[in-house]
Design an enzyme around this catalytic site. Structure first.
Site, PDB file in Angstrom:
ATOM      1  N   ARG A  20       0.989  -1.149  -0.136  1.00  0.00           N
ATOM      2  CA  ARG A  20      -0.559  -0.432  -0.184  1.00  0.00           C
ATOM      3  C   ARG A  20       0.978   1.387   0.006  1.00  0.00           C
ATOM      4  O   ARG A  20       0.438   2.345   0.704  1.00  0.00           O
ATOM      5  CB  ARG A  20      -0.905   0.136   1.484  1.00  0.00           C
ATOM      6  CG  ARG A  20      -2.160  -0.745   1.134  1.00  0.00           C
ATOM      7  CD  ARG A  20      -3.494  -0.008   0.166  1.00  0.00           C
ATOM      8  NE  ARG A  20      -4.228  -1.088   0.324  1.00  0.00           N
ATOM      9  CZ  ARG A  20      -5.071  -0.814   0.903  1.00  0.00           C
ATOM     10  NH1 ARG A  20      -5.353  -0.378   1.357  1.00  0.00           N
ATOM     11  NH2 ARG A  20      -6.789  -1.752   0.888  1.00  0.00           N
ATOM     12  N   ARG A  44      -6.463  12.068  -6.238  1.00  0.00           N
ATOM     13  CA  ARG A  44      -8.409  11.365  -5.134  1.00  0.00           C
ATOM     14  C   ARG A  44      -8.930  12.067  -5.790  1.00  0.00           C
ATOM     15  O   ARG A  44     -10.119  12.082  -4.948  1.00  0.00           O
ATOM     16  CB  ARG A  44      -7.925  10.284  -3.338  1.00  0.00           C
ATOM     17  CG  ARG A  44      -8.777  10.006  -2.976  1.00  0.00           C
ATOM     18  CD  ARG A  44      -9.280   8.622  -3.833  1.00  0.00           C
ATOM     19  NE  ARG A  44      -9.745   7.556  -2.674  1.00  0.00           N
ATOM     20  CZ  ARG A  44     -11.281   7.705  -3.227  1.00  0.00           C
ATOM     21  NH1 ARG A  44     -12.172   8.475  -3.382  1.00  0.00           N
ATOM     22  NH2 ARG A  44     -12.028   7.659  -2.074  1.00  0.00           N
ATOM     23  N   ARG A  81      -3.941   6.720   0.234  1.00  0.00           N
ATOM     24  CA  ARG A  81      -4.239   8.124   1.047  1.00  0.00           C
ATOM     25  C   ARG A  81      -3.300   8.969   2.004  1.00  0.00           C
ATOM     26  O   ARG A  81      -3.307  10.307   2.546  1.00  0.00           O
ATOM     27  CB  ARG A  81      -5.862   7.601   2.154  1.00  0.00           C
ATOM     28  CG  ARG A  81      -6.756   7.949   0.347  1.00  0.00           C
ATOM     29  CD  ARG A  81      -8.126   7.374   1.323  1.00  0.00           C
ATOM     30  NE  ARG A  81      -7.495   6.129   2.336  1.00  0.00           N
ATOM     31  CZ  ARG A  81      -8.555   5.186   2.976  1.00  0.00           C
ATOM     32  NH1 ARG A  81      -9.809   5.441   2.758  1.00  0.00           N
ATOM     33  NH2 ARG A  81      -8.015   3.739   3.800  1.00  0.00           N
ATOM     34  N   TYR A 123     -14.598 -12.446   0.204  1.00  0.00           N
ATOM     35  CA  TYR A 123     -15.259 -11.180  -0.708  1.00  0.00           C
ATOM     36  C   TYR A 123     -16.730 -11.580  -1.438  1.00  0.00           C
ATOM     37  O   TYR A 123     -17.533 -10.527  -0.905  1.00  0.00           O
ATOM     38  CB  TYR A 123     -14.633  -9.557  -1.432  1.00  0.00           C
ATOM     39  CG  TYR A 123     -13.589  -9.282  -0.458  1.00  0.00           C
ATOM     40  CD1 TYR A 123     -14.190  -7.915   0.805  1.00  0.00           C
ATOM     41  CD2 TYR A 123     -12.741  -9.278   0.145  1.00  0.00           C
ATOM     42  CE1 TYR A 123     -12.805  -7.282   1.209  1.00  0.00           C
ATOM     43  CE2 TYR A 123     -11.289  -9.442   0.915  1.00  0.00           C
ATOM     44  CZ  TYR A 123     -11.580  -7.660   1.041  1.00  0.00           C
ATOM     45  OH  TYR A 123     -10.607  -7.460   2.373  1.00  0.00           O
TER      46      TYR A 123
HETATM   47  O1  CP3 Z   1      -0.479  -1.725  -2.578  1.00  0.00           O
HETATM   48  C1  CP3 Z   1      -0.782  -1.151  -3.286  1.00  0.00           C
HETATM   49  O2  CP3 Z   1       0.203   0.774  -3.249  1.00  0.00           O
HETATM   50  C2  CP3 Z   1      -1.022  -2.171  -4.338  1.00  0.00           C
HETATM   51  C3  CP3 Z   1      -2.860  -1.291  -4.883  1.00  0.00           C
HETATM   52  C4  CP3 Z   1      -3.445  -1.986  -3.643  1.00  0.00           C
HETATM   53  C5  CP3 Z   1      -5.029  -1.454  -3.102  1.00  0.00           C
HETATM   54  N1  CP3 Z   1      -4.844  -2.399  -2.702  1.00  0.00           N
HETATM   55  C6  CP3 Z   1      -5.231   0.123  -3.491  1.00  0.00           C
HETATM   56  C7  CP3 Z   1      -5.801   0.325  -2.389  1.00  0.00           C
HETATM   57  C8  CP3 Z   1      -3.061  -3.441  -3.400  1.00  0.00           C
HETATM   58  C9  CP3 Z   1      -2.316  -4.252  -3.541  1.00  0.00           C
HETATM   59  C10 CP3 Z   1      -4.377  -3.799  -2.865  1.00  0.00           C
HETATM   60  C11 CP3 Z   1      -4.660  -5.434  -2.310  1.00  0.00           C
HETATM   61  C12 CP3 Z   1      -5.764  -5.156  -1.373  1.00  0.00           C
HETATM   62  N2  CP3 Z   1      -7.171  -4.339  -1.420  1.00  0.00           N
HETATM   63  C13 CP3 Z   1      -5.957  -6.047   0.044  1.00  0.00           C
HETATM   64  C14 CP3 Z   1      -4.875  -7.177   0.097  1.00  0.00           C
HETATM   65  C15 CP3 Z   1      -3.867  -6.322   0.984  1.00  0.00           C
HETATM   66  C16 CP3 Z   1      -4.537  -6.302   2.390  1.00  0.00           C
HETATM   67  O3  CP3 Z   1      -4.693  -4.927   2.519  1.00  0.00           O
HETATM   68  O4  CP3 Z   1      -4.798  -6.937   2.795  1.00  0.00           O
HETATM   69  C17 CP3 Z   1      -7.180  -6.350  -0.026  1.00  0.00           C
HETATM   70  C18 CP3 Z   1      -8.016  -7.116   1.138  1.00  0.00           C
HETATM   71  C19 CP3 Z   1      -7.769  -4.740  -0.728  1.00  0.00           C
HETATM   72  C20 CP3 Z   1      -9.515  -4.979  -0.419  1.00  0.00           C
HETATM   73  C21 CP3 Z   1      -9.598  -3.759   0.417  1.00  0.00           C
HETATM   74  N3  CP3 Z   1      -9.574  -2.357  -1.311  1.00  0.00           N
HETATM   75  C22 CP3 Z   1      -9.910  -3.025   0.736  1.00  0.00           C
HETATM   76  C23 CP3 Z   1     -11.295  -3.273   2.138  1.00  0.00           C
HETATM   77  C24 CP3 Z   1     -10.284  -1.628   0.994  1.00  0.00           C
HETATM   78  C25 CP3 Z   1     -11.358  -0.801   2.130  1.00  0.00           C
HETATM   79  C26 CP3 Z   1      -9.952  -0.117   3.094  1.00  0.00           C
HETATM   80  C27 CP3 Z   1      -9.091   0.952   2.677  1.00  0.00           C
HETATM   81  O5  CP3 Z   1      -7.976   1.009   3.286  1.00  0.00           O
HETATM   82  O6  CP3 Z   1     -10.037   2.012   2.111  1.00  0.00           O
HETATM   83  C28 CP3 Z   1      -9.832  -1.596   0.108  1.00  0.00           C
HETATM   84  C29 CP3 Z   1      -9.364  -0.006  -0.666  1.00  0.00           C
HETATM   85  C30 CP3 Z   1      -7.977   0.536  -1.847  1.00  0.00           C
HETATM   86  N4  CP3 Z   1      -7.178  -0.464  -1.457  1.00  0.00           N
HETATM   87  C31 CP3 Z   1      -7.524   1.866  -1.362  1.00  0.00           C
HETATM   88  C32 CP3 Z   1      -6.076   1.784  -1.940  1.00  0.00           C
HETATM   89  C33 CP3 Z   1      -5.271   2.739  -2.270  1.00  0.00           C
HETATM   90  C34 CP3 Z   1      -7.948   2.867  -0.846  1.00  0.00           C
HETATM   91  C35 CP3 Z   1      -8.562   3.577  -1.539  1.00  0.00           C
HETATM   92  C36 CP3 Z   1      -9.187   5.234  -1.406  1.00  0.00           C
HETATM   93  O7  CP3 Z   1     -10.541   5.451  -0.949  1.00  0.00           O
HETATM   94  O8  CP3 Z   1      -8.227   6.000  -1.533  1.00  0.00           O
END
Ligand code: CP3
Length: 338
Positions: free
Chosen positions: A23, A36, A27, A146
């Protein structure tokens, strides 16, 4: 291209420890927020120029040794007939959910053409990057949570009910998601990614007994079907699963902070390791933070090779400057004999 990260993935000892952060685009970064504010998260993922720009930000700003494609683990579901939304402050919403064998027909074979934007983003990045690009997908089990729950959850009631009460149907779902996942990952590889990470965020909710039945064969199949690039397997709560994780034959195991790095190097003697700082330690005083970073680096030298990372994604409250300092600290750490 800087090869240090890829060498470490291949189990080769490197002259400094490579570092990137799960990640790392997100944000916590003002440069991300600026984009964003104009677009919702899915629009960012679906627009190759924006997804590429956001992927590049942490490489430019933090100086990390690898980039990770900006996308989400839920994106391939869009290509299988499932609707994916991200609700502000509530996280992902997946619909319709699949909770019984009779609902399996909802899931279509993956149509890669409908998520062409992912592969376009990769092609843009390959032309621009000076460090390797990591592609990724979820493990079938983590993705299934999911599809079954419809959103994030703490207790996984629907997942476990389906798994334990309709085992055959659940395994059919695993087979469908496994096939879709290696097709999706191989298309990322054809488009140019240099390594793959499989995110198995939720596998640790299972007993080792059930991990062996419901997770291991499918992850193994994906790894067997991935050609030509190293595979990193990320999973949390790994200690009870050690025996199974070794059998996966992943090039790199990415571990979380619930296991000591030193102990991990003993359990996974022949394995390249990635990890394993608790991301919330980044919110601590620097002295405490670097004490822990230093310890992981020292212990990491006992591994076949070591890639520094967090045990989970960067938290939104993290300071960009602190992350920069961690990158510099890791790079300047002197590798010595242990
Ligand atoms: O790592 C990176 O920078 C690459 C991009 C990436 C994202 N999600 C971007 C993202 C990767 C590799 C993921 C993987 C992901 N997504 C996982 C596995 C890893 C982990 O964190 O356990 C999971 C479970 C998800 C599902 C997911 N996506 C959730 C539960 C959420 C909401 C929670 C949150 O942090 O907002 C997301 C959204 C998400 N994925 C964001 C980003 C940058 C936030 C989006 C935003 O509102 O700007």
């Amino acid at each position: 291209m800087r090869e240090t990260f890829l060498n470490a993935c291949k189990g080769i000892k490197t002259d400094y420890t490579p570092v990137w952060f799960m990640r790392q685009a997100g944000r916590y970064m003002p440069e991300y927020q600026k984009i964003r504010q104009k677009y919702d998260f899915l629009t960012m993922c679906r627009t190759p120029e924006i997804a590429a720009e956001v992927t590049l930000q942490p490489v430019r700003i933090l100086g990390v040794d690898a980039a990770i494609l900006f996308s989400d683990i839920l994106i391939p579901l869009e290509a299988m007939g499932i609707k994916v939304e991200f609700l502000e402050d509530k996280g992902p919403k997946v619909s319709p959910t699949i909770r019984t064998s009779s609902q399996l027909k909802i899931l279509r074979q993956i149509e890669l053409e409908s998520i062409e934007y992912v592969f376009k983003t990769i092609k843009i990045l390959i032309a621009e990057l000076s460090v390797p690009l990591i592609g990724f997908a979820a493990s079938p089990f983590t993705l299934a949570t999911y599809v079954i729950e419809g959103s994030s959850t703490k207790d996984f009631v629907h997942t476990k009910r389906f798994m334990f009460s309709e085992t055959e149907g659940f395994q059919k779902l695993m087979i469908l998601l496994t096939e879709a996942t290696y097709k999706y990952l191989n298309e990322q590889i054809s488009s140019g990614v240099h390594a793959i990470q499989i995110f198995d965020t939720w596998a640790g909710i299972l007993s080792p007994f059930d991990y062996e039945i419901f997770v291991k064969p499918y992850v193994k199949k994906i790894i067997e079907n991935i050609k030509n690039v190293p595979v990193i397997y990320f999973c949390s709560n790994t200690s009870g699963l050690a025996r199974h994780l070794i059998d996966l034959n992943a090039d790199v195991l990415s571990i979380d902070w619930r296991i000591d790095m030193k102990e991990a190097t003993e359990l996974f003697k022949t394995q390249a390791l990635q990890g394993n700082l608790d991301p919330l330690v980044l919110l601590a005083q620097e002295q405490e933070l670097f004490k822990r970073v230093n310890r992981i680096l020292i212990d990491g030298q006992r591994a076949k090779s070591h890639i520094f990372n967090l045990g989970h994604g960067v938290n939104v409250n993290t300071s960009v400057d602190i992350l920069k300092k961690v990158v510099n600290f890791v790079h300047e750490f002197k590798v010595r004999e242990v």
